[in-house]
Design a protein around this motif. Structure first.
Motif, PDB file in Angstrom:
ATOM      1  N   GLN A 118      46.644 -12.913 -13.018  1.00 13.28           N
ATOM      2  CA  GLN A 118      46.744 -11.888 -11.981  1.00 13.28           C
ATOM      3  C   GLN A 118      48.212 -11.575 -11.676  1.00 13.28           C
ATOM      4  N   GLU A 119      49.024 -12.621 -11.594  1.00 13.60           N
ATOM      5  CA  GLU A 119      50.452 -12.433 -11.335  1.00 13.60           C
ATOM      6  C   GLU A 119      51.127 -11.725 -12.514  1.00 13.60           C
ATOM      7  N   LEU A 120      50.777 -12.137 -13.738  1.00 11.44           N
ATOM      8  CA  LEU A 120      51.335 -11.506 -14.933  1.00 11.44           C
ATOM      9  C   LEU A 120      50.953 -10.027 -14.976  1.00 11.44           C
ATOM     10  N   ASN A 121      49.719  -9.722 -14.625  1.00 14.75           N
ATOM     11  CA  ASN A 121      49.266  -8.326 -14.603  1.00 14.75           C
ATOM     12  C   ASN A 121      50.127  -7.498 -13.652  1.00 14.75           C
ATOM     13  N   GLY A 122      50.397  -8.019 -12.478  1.00 16.82           N
ATOM     14  CA  GLY A 122      51.238  -7.312 -11.517  1.00 16.82           C
ATOM     15  C   GLY A 122      52.635  -7.068 -12.053  1.00 16.82           C
ATOM     16  N   THR A 123      53.194  -8.057 -12.732  1.00 21.04           N
ATOM     17  CA  THR A 123      54.532  -7.920 -13.315  1.00 21.04           C
ATOM     18  C   THR A 123      54.536  -6.896 -14.447  1.00 21.04           C
ATOM     19  N   LEU A 124      53.540  -6.971 -15.329  1.00 19.71           N
ATOM     20  CA  LEU A 124      53.491  -6.087 -16.487  1.00 19.71           C
ATOM     21  C   LEU A 124      53.227  -4.634 -16.105  1.00 19.71           C
ATOM     22  N   ARG A 125      52.523  -4.410 -15.018  1.00 18.64           N
ATOM     23  CA  ARG A 125      52.222  -3.043 -14.576  1.00 18.64           C
ATOM     24  C   ARG A 125      53.507  -2.254 -14.340  1.00 18.64           C
ATOM     25  N   GLN A 126      54.567  -2.958 -13.992  1.00 13.59           N
ATOM     26  CA  GLN A 126      55.846  -2.291 -13.723  1.00 13.59           C
ATOM     27  C   GLN A 126      56.444  -1.682 -14.992  1.00 13.59           C
ATOM     28  N   VAL A 127      56.014  -2.168 -16.161  1.00  9.35           N
ATOM     29  CA  VAL A 127      56.538  -1.642 -17.432  1.00  9.35           C
ATOM     30  C   VAL A 127      55.454  -0.974 -18.265  1.00  9.35           C
ATOM     31  N   GLY A 128      54.341  -0.578 -17.640  1.00 14.04           N
ATOM     32  CA  GLY A 128      53.321   0.203 -18.331  1.00 14.04           C
ATOM     33  C   GLY A 128      52.309  -0.589 -19.124  1.00 14.04           C
ATOM     34  N   LEU A 129      52.262  -1.888 -18.922  1.00 13.04           N
ATOM     35  CA  LEU A 129      51.277  -2.724 -19.599  1.00 13.04           C
ATOM     36  C   LEU A 129      50.333  -3.312 -18.573  1.00 13.04           C
ATOM     37  N   ALA A 130      49.253  -3.932 -19.066  1.00 14.33           N
ATOM     38  CA  ALA A 130      48.291  -4.561 -18.163  1.00 14.33           C
ATOM     39  C   ALA A 130      47.610  -5.707 -18.895  1.00 14.33           C
ATOM     40  N   VAL A 131      47.061  -6.626 -18.117  1.00 15.85           N
ATOM     41  CA  VAL A 131      46.230  -7.701 -18.642  1.00 15.85           C
ATOM     42  C   VAL A 131      44.790  -7.305 -18.352  1.00 15.85           C
ATOM     43  N   GLU A 132      43.959  -7.317 -19.392  1.00 16.90           N
ATOM     44  CA  GLU A 132      42.549  -6.958 -19.236  1.00 16.90           C
ATOM     45  C   GLU A 132      41.688  -8.181 -19.508  1.00 16.90           C
ATOM     46  N   ALA A 133      40.717  -8.417 -18.634  1.00 15.19           N
ATOM     47  CA  ALA A 133      39.732  -9.478 -18.850  1.00 15.19           C
ATOM     48  C   ALA A 133      38.573  -8.864 -19.612  1.00 15.19           C
ATOM     49  N   VAL A 134      38.390  -9.292 -20.866  1.00 18.13           N
ATOM     50  CA  VAL A 134      37.350  -8.718 -21.710  1.00 18.13           C
ATOM     51  C   VAL A 134      36.923  -9.738 -22.753  1.00 18.13           C
ATOM     52  N   ALA A 135      35.663  -9.696 -23.157  1.00 23.38           N
ATOM     53  CA  ALA A 135      35.116 -10.549 -24.217  1.00 23.38           C
ATOM     54  C   ALA A 135      35.383 -12.027 -23.960  1.00 23.38           C
ATOM     55  N   GLY A 136      35.306 -12.445 -22.712  1.00 22.64           N
ATOM     56  CA  GLY A 136      35.473 -13.854 -22.385  1.00 22.64           C
ATOM     57  C   GLY A 136      36.906 -14.339 -22.382  1.00 22.64           C
ATOM     58  N   GLY A 137      37.866 -13.420 -22.383  1.00 19.14           N
ATOM     59  CA  GLY A 137      39.269 -13.821 -22.394  1.00 19.14           C
ATOM     60  C   GLY A 137      40.150 -12.748 -21.804  1.00 19.14           C
ATOM     61  N   TYR A 138      41.440 -12.878 -22.072  1.00 22.38           N
ATOM     62  CA  TYR A 138      42.421 -11.918 -21.598  1.00 22.38           C
ATOM     63  C   TYR A 138      43.148 -11.321 -22.799  1.00 22.38           C
ATOM     64  N   ARG A 139      43.544 -10.031 -22.674  1.00 28.03           N
ATOM     65  CA  ARG A 139      44.350  -9.393 -23.707  1.00 28.03           C
ATOM     66  C   ARG A 139      45.319  -8.429 -23.048  1.00 28.03           C
ATOM     67  N   LEU A 140      46.390  -8.123 -23.782  1.00 30.86           N
ATOM     68  CA  LEU A 140      47.358  -7.141 -23.320  1.00 30.86           C
ATOM     69  C   LEU A 140      46.914  -5.752 -23.739  1.00 30.86           C
ATOM     70  N   ILE A 141      47.054  -4.801 -22.830  1.00 35.90           N
ATOM     71  CA  ILE A 141      46.728  -3.410 -23.138  1.00 35.90           C
ATOM     72  C   ILE A 141      47.787  -2.502 -22.520  1.00 35.90           C
ATOM     73  N   VAL A 142      47.809  -1.260 -22.955  1.00 38.79           N
ATOM     74  CA  VAL A 142      48.608  -0.232 -22.301  1.00 38.79           C
ATOM     75  C   VAL A 142      47.915   0.064 -20.973  1.00 38.79           C
ATOM     76  N   ALA A 143      48.693   0.209 -19.924  1.00 36.49           N
ATOM     77  CA  ALA A 143      48.104   0.532 -18.624  1.00 36.49           C
ATOM     78  C   ALA A 143      47.236   1.787 -18.785  1.00 36.49           C
ATOM     79  N   PRO A 144      45.973   1.731 -18.364  1.00 33.13           N
ATOM     80  CA  PRO A 144      45.035   2.836 -18.599  1.00 33.13           C
ATOM     81  C   PRO A 144      45.542   4.201 -18.135  1.00 33.13           C
ATOM     82  N   GLU A 145      46.293   4.237 -17.054  1.00 33.18           N
ATOM     83  CA  GLU A 145      46.770   5.529 -16.545  1.00 33.18           C
ATOM     84  C   GLU A 145      47.826   6.169 -17.462  1.00 33.18           C
ATOM     85  N   LEU A 146      48.386   5.387 -18.390  1.00 31.35           N
ATOM     86  CA  LEU A 146      49.394   5.922 -19.313  1.00 31.35           C
ATOM     87  C   LEU A 146      48.815   6.364 -20.656  1.00 31.35           C
TER      88      LEU A 146
END
Length: 170
Positions: free
Chosen positions: A37-65
């Motif tokens: 959750q903390e990493l997601n908040g930090t990454l959002r500042q640079v256009g990335l996000a952490v997504e919880a999917v398929a039983g884990g976490y992955r890096l994605i481009v922030a959906p709004e971008l």
């Protein structure tokens, strides 16, 4: 800790389970969840996000971008699945593991749809049924969860069964 978490998600190139991250970092799973959750908040500042999917976490481009980045994103999407393929996929998702014969009892001939879904890696053979002939059993894949944005199969919408039974074959 956040730097290793982010690097692990980037290096894996796939969803990484909380259990894997817990072992890697030597932290309890709850700390991993808080860290994500903390990493997601930090990454959002640079256009990335952490997504919880398929039983884990992955890096994605922030959906709004995503709309702004479409020209850079590859490859173009595959053509949409046919109605028949979507119906077969729904049957497999809700009834897995399931044989081709059981699918065909519900919606008729499904061989080509099964092939299409396997080629797109949305379903796979998960075993054989312990009956005469040992027919193949089909189930969904991790890619199915990724494509539909599901953490796991429990997130499938509930089926409305009322009034449905008279439409099913067999």
């Amino acid at each position: 800790m956040l730097d290793v978490m982010g690097a692990a998600l980037l290096a894996a190139g796939r969803p990484v389970s909380p259990q894997e991250l817990s072992r890697l970092l030597g932290l309890p799973e709850e700390a991993v969840h808080r860290g994500m959750q903390e990493l997601n908040g930090t990454l959002r500042q640079v256009g990335l996000a952490v997504e919880a999917v398929a039983g884990g976490y992955r890096l994605i481009v922030a959906p709004e971008l995503v709309p702004a980045l479409e020209p850079l994103m590859a490859p173009p999407p595959l053509p949409a699945l046919s109605q028949a393929a979507l119906e077969v996929l729904a049957i497999v998702a809700y009834k897995q593991p399931i044989t081709r014969a059981d699918i065909e009892l519900m919606r008729g001939s499904s061989a080509s749809s099964l092939i299409t879904l396997q080629e797109r890696e949305l379903i796979k053979v998960v075993g054989r049924k312990d009956v005469i002939g040992k027919p193949l059993l089909y189930g969904t894949t991790e890619k199915f969860l990724l494509e539909f944005g599901l953490k796991d199969l429990s997130e499938l919408p509930a089926l409305e069964l009322e009034g449905l039974t008279e439409f099913l074959r067999g």
